[in-house]
Design a protein around this motif. Structure first.
Motif, mmCIF file in Angstrom:
data_model
loop_
_atom_site.group_PDB
_atom_site.id
_atom_site.type_symbol
_atom_site.label_atom_id
_atom_site.label_comp_id
_atom_site.label_asym_id
_atom_site.label_seq_id
_atom_site.Cartn_x
_atom_site.Cartn_y
_atom_site.Cartn_z
ATOM 1 N N GLN A 1 1.003 -55.270 -69.995
ATOM 2 C CA GLN A 1 1.799 -54.742 -68.897
ATOM 3 C C GLN A 1 2.795 -55.765 -68.374
ATOM 4 O OE1 GLN A 1 1.664 -51.460 -67.944
ATOM 5 N NE2 GLN A 1 3.550 -52.020 -66.844
ATOM 6 N N ALA A 2 2.430 -57.041 -68.402
ATOM 7 C CA ALA A 2 3.367 -58.071 -67.953
ATOM 8 C C ALA A 2 4.614 -58.095 -68.829
ATOM 9 C CB ALA A 2 2.687 -59.436 -67.958
ATOM 10 N N ASP B 1 6.677 -55.071 -67.801
ATOM 11 C CA ASP B 1 7.292 -55.294 -66.492
ATOM 12 C C ASP B 1 8.482 -56.248 -66.602
ATOM 13 O OD1 ASP B 1 5.381 -53.650 -65.373
ATOM 14 O OD2 ASP B 1 4.131 -55.298 -64.626
ATOM 15 N N VAL C 1 11.416 -54.267 -67.951
ATOM 16 C CA VAL C 1 11.886 -53.321 -66.938
ATOM 17 C C VAL C 1 12.675 -54.045 -65.848
ATOM 18 C CG1 VAL C 1 11.137 -51.732 -65.119
ATOM 19 C CG2 VAL C 1 10.085 -51.623 -67.381
ATOM 20 N N GLU C 2 12.225 -55.244 -65.475
ATOM 21 C CA GLU C 2 12.938 -56.014 -64.461
ATOM 22 C C GLU C 2 14.368 -56.302 -64.895
ATOM 23 O OE1 GLU C 2 12.546 -60.254 -62.016
ATOM 24 O OE2 GLU C 2 10.942 -59.605 -63.367
ATOM 25 N N SER D 1 8.086 -63.609 -71.548
ATOM 26 C CA SER D 1 6.775 -63.132 -71.117
ATOM 27 C C SER D 1 5.707 -63.446 -72.160
ATOM 28 C CB SER D 1 6.826 -61.626 -70.847
ATOM 29 O OG SER D 1 5.565 -61.129 -70.476
#
Length: 389
Positions: free
Chosen positions: A15-16, A19, A22-23, A259
């Motif tokens: 999920q990180a 995210d 998406v950021e 990430s």
């Protein structure tokens, strides 16, 4: 019914990672923005290198690394036949001739001893290479200390193709630090150690190379007034100084790579754990297992074994077909590059690099990736035992 469908390699996305992408999608910058520089800085720091230049894929990275080294028509690039074709093709993109050095029968990497012999012979006839691409096959560096010594003696540029080796080390320092290679190339393809979707990077400690690599990845263009042939006309002004390429990485890809970099230690630890289990649990089968290069600590992108087919009742094709029918996506890394039709047209033929050819006739790449479970690995081993035992 096949109980599993197990690829030889696969990305691990959490999920990180989602995210982070998406950021960027919500930000003003989708490409040519700050996330690329953050990824470059983080990789340089991790690898103890001065500069890192991100590009769209590792093939592009190899290409501009060769160009930055001054490789061109009339020059020669040498590499190993046991690699993906990009390690050789980067020389052809520059108009250079390509030749190969056979592999070490134990590590399956470019053989530094054979390289020394070939360099000595090439010097006598005035045909030394300008670039040698040493491939860190499966995640393990070659004998880089010996090859770097040869680079100094024979004045070639040493590029380490470390597409498999993000997170690996050599002589106690991270691959990419520049202690031996002038430039190091990483890949962030989905099956590699970390992924940015697609992506690559060149690391170097030489500022003039980093400057040219950045220019080559972006059309040969500069906005730096100090590099221009006439005074800048304003902040909007740029000049094309040479023929470059659109090899830029996007911020979306960089966000995923950055990430993933935070998870690198965990990925490497799990790969090493799985490799150790293979070594322990396959020890009694008619296989040749990977051998460590002195000074190298592998990232274990691949786990390749060589089958002693003279001791079993089935062929290499039979073994591949049986394992794939059982839901195990074994692969073969690599078909010797000199046997590809394109390189045969240049005069290469069977028997030119016998160790690489013997390796090809015996090699099988087994599944290895961080999310491979012990249960899945046990199933792979069980199938091998039933076929080879």
């Amino acid at each position: 019914m096949i109980p599993y469908s197990i690829p030889y390699g696969r990305q691990s996305i959490d999920q990180a990672d989602i995210d982070a992408v998406v950021e960027v999608l919500k930000s003003p910058w989708l490409t040519q923005g700050p996330t690329i520089e953050r990824f470059e800085s983080a990789m340089a720091e991790r690898c103890q290198a001065d500069f890192a230049v991100a590009v769209c894929n590792a093939t592009a990275a190899l290409h501009i690394a060769c160009l930055a080294a001054g490789l061109g028509p009339g020059d020669r690039l040498w590499t190993t036949p046991n690699t993906f074709v990009a390690s050789a093709n980067c020389g052809r993109y520059c108009g250079a001739d390509v030749d190969f050095v056979d592999i070490d029968p134990h590590t399956w990497n470019l053989d530094a001893g054979l390289l020394a012999q070939k360099l000595e012979a090439a010097e006598r006839v005035g045909k030394l290479p300008k670039v040698v691409v040493a491939v860190a096959f499966s995640g393990q560096s070659c004998d880089m200390q010996a090859i770097a010594g040869l680079a100094e003696r024979y004045a070639f540029t040493l590029i380490e193709d470390a597409a498999h080796a993000v997170g690996a080390s050599y002589d106690g320092r991270p691959v990419g630090c520049g202690a031996h290679a002038t430039m190091t190339v990483f890949s962030f393809h989905p099956v590699k150690i970390i992924t940015s979707g697609e992506g690559g990077m060149v690391l170097t400690n030489r500022p003039e190379l980093a400057e040219r690599l950045r220019r080559l990845r972006s059309h040969g263009i500069t906005s730096d007034p100090s590099q221009m042939s006439v005074p800048s006309q304003g902040l909007w002004y740029y000049q094309q100084l040479e023929l470059g390429f659109n090899y830029r990485m996007t911020d979306l890809h960089a966000a995923l790579g950055l990430s993933q970099l935070a998870r690198l230690d965990g990925f490497i630890a799990r790969r090493r754990q799985l490799a150790a289990r293979y070594e322990r649990l396959l020890a009694e089968l008619p296989l040749v297992l990977p051998t460590a290069q002195a000074g190298a600590e592998s990232a274990w992108h691949l786990y390749v074994v060589r089958v002693r087919f003279d001791q079993v009742k089935l062929s290499q094709r039979d073994l591949f077909d049986a394992l794939r029918t059982a839901g195990i996506g074994v692969n073969l890394h690599y078909i010797p590059v000199h046997l590809q039709p394109y390189y045969r047209e240049s005069g290469f033929t069977d028997g030119d690099y016998p160790e690489a050819e013997r390796y090809f006739d015996e090699a099988v790449t087994l599944p290895l990736f961080p999310d491979l479970t012990d249960e899945q690995q046990d199933y792979v081993i069980e199938q091998l035992r039933s076929l080879l035992g």
